[in-house]
Scaffold this active site. Structure first.
Site, PDB file in Angstrom:
ATOM      1  N   HIS A  53       0.860  -1.183   0.000  1.00 40.80           N
ATOM      2  CA  HIS A  53       0.000   0.000   0.000  1.00 40.80           C
ATOM      3  C   HIS A  53       0.898   1.236   0.000  1.00 40.80           C
ATOM      4  CE1 HIS A  53      -3.703  -2.122   1.954  1.00 40.80           C
ATOM      5  NE2 HIS A  53      -3.159  -2.838   0.992  1.00 40.80           N
ATOM      6  N   GLU A  97       1.040   3.820   1.897  1.00 47.85           N
ATOM      7  CA  GLU A  97       1.571   4.171   3.224  1.00 47.85           C
ATOM      8  C   GLU A  97       2.748   3.288   3.604  1.00 47.85           C
ATOM      9  OE1 GLU A  97      -3.036   4.396   3.748  1.00 47.85           O
ATOM     10  OE2 GLU A  97      -1.607   3.416   2.415  1.00 47.85           O
ATOM     11  N   CYS A 136      -6.148   1.770   6.071  1.00 43.03           N
ATOM     12  CA  CYS A 136      -6.757   0.510   6.497  1.00 43.03           C
ATOM     13  C   CYS A 136      -6.063   0.031   7.778  1.00 43.03           C
ATOM     14  CB  CYS A 136      -6.625  -0.535   5.395  1.00 43.03           C
ATOM     15  SG  CYS A 136      -4.911  -1.070   5.107  1.00 43.03           S
ATOM     16  N   CYS A 195      -2.232  -0.513   7.379  1.00 37.70           N
ATOM     17  CA  CYS A 195      -1.474   0.732   7.321  1.00 37.70           C
ATOM     18  C   CYS A 195      -1.506   1.476   8.654  1.00 37.70           C
ATOM     19  CB  CYS A 195      -1.993   1.599   6.188  1.00 37.70           C
ATOM     20  SG  CYS A 195      -1.690   0.833   4.573  1.00 37.70           S
TER      21      CYS A 195
END
Length: 150
Positions: A54, A56, A84, A87
């Site tokens: 992701h 992040e 999420c 993260c």
């Protein structure tokens, strides 16, 4: 501070658009320390065949590598979509100082929606959270991306 916030979120929005152009879910992130961009990235899950890639996580990994440390105390993270659970945990473990995010994610978010990771008693570190930064624009990028695929 608003002009710097807008500048850094602008970079995150550019990363989101670039991710979308590559066929990735258009989420972008920027990690900043002392007013300097240390890392920026968009989602890379498809390109890297890695569900943890992701935006992040990508910027946290890159920044930690550049700085030679796993904890990023004093860093600020700008991301276009509410993080999420994966993260949020990475943000907590990295000891990110401040989290700025754009669009809320009622389905997959874990900051102000869902599990509310930072509010849990088992969370070791919670950043200061600022939501809705360029949220309309961030949400529009996501809506356009998914509309093209339906």
């Amino acid at each position: 501070m608003p002009s710097m916030t807008n500048r850094f979120m602008g970079i995150a929005l550019e990363e989101a658009r670039a991710a979308g152009a590559r066929g990735e879910v258009p989420v972008g992130a920027v990690l900043v320390m002392d007013g300097t961009v240390i890392a920026s990235a968009g989602n890379r899950t498809r390109a890297e065949n890695d569900v943890t890639a992701h935006a992040e996580v990508a910027v946290i990994r890159e920044a930690a590598g550049k700085l030679g440390q796993e904890r990023l105390t004093g860093a600020d993270l700008y991301v276009t979509l509410e993080p999420c659970t994966l993260c949020a945990a990475a943000i907590s473990f990295a000891r990110i100082r401040r989290l700025y995010y754009g669009a809320e994610d009622p389905k997959g978010g874990a900051v102000d929606n869902g599990v509310r990771f930072f509010a849990q008693p088992t969370c070791h570190h919670a950043p200061d959270v600022y939501s809705g930064i360029s949220g309309v624009e961030a949400a529009e990028i996501l809506k356009e991306f998914f509309a093209e695929r339906r």
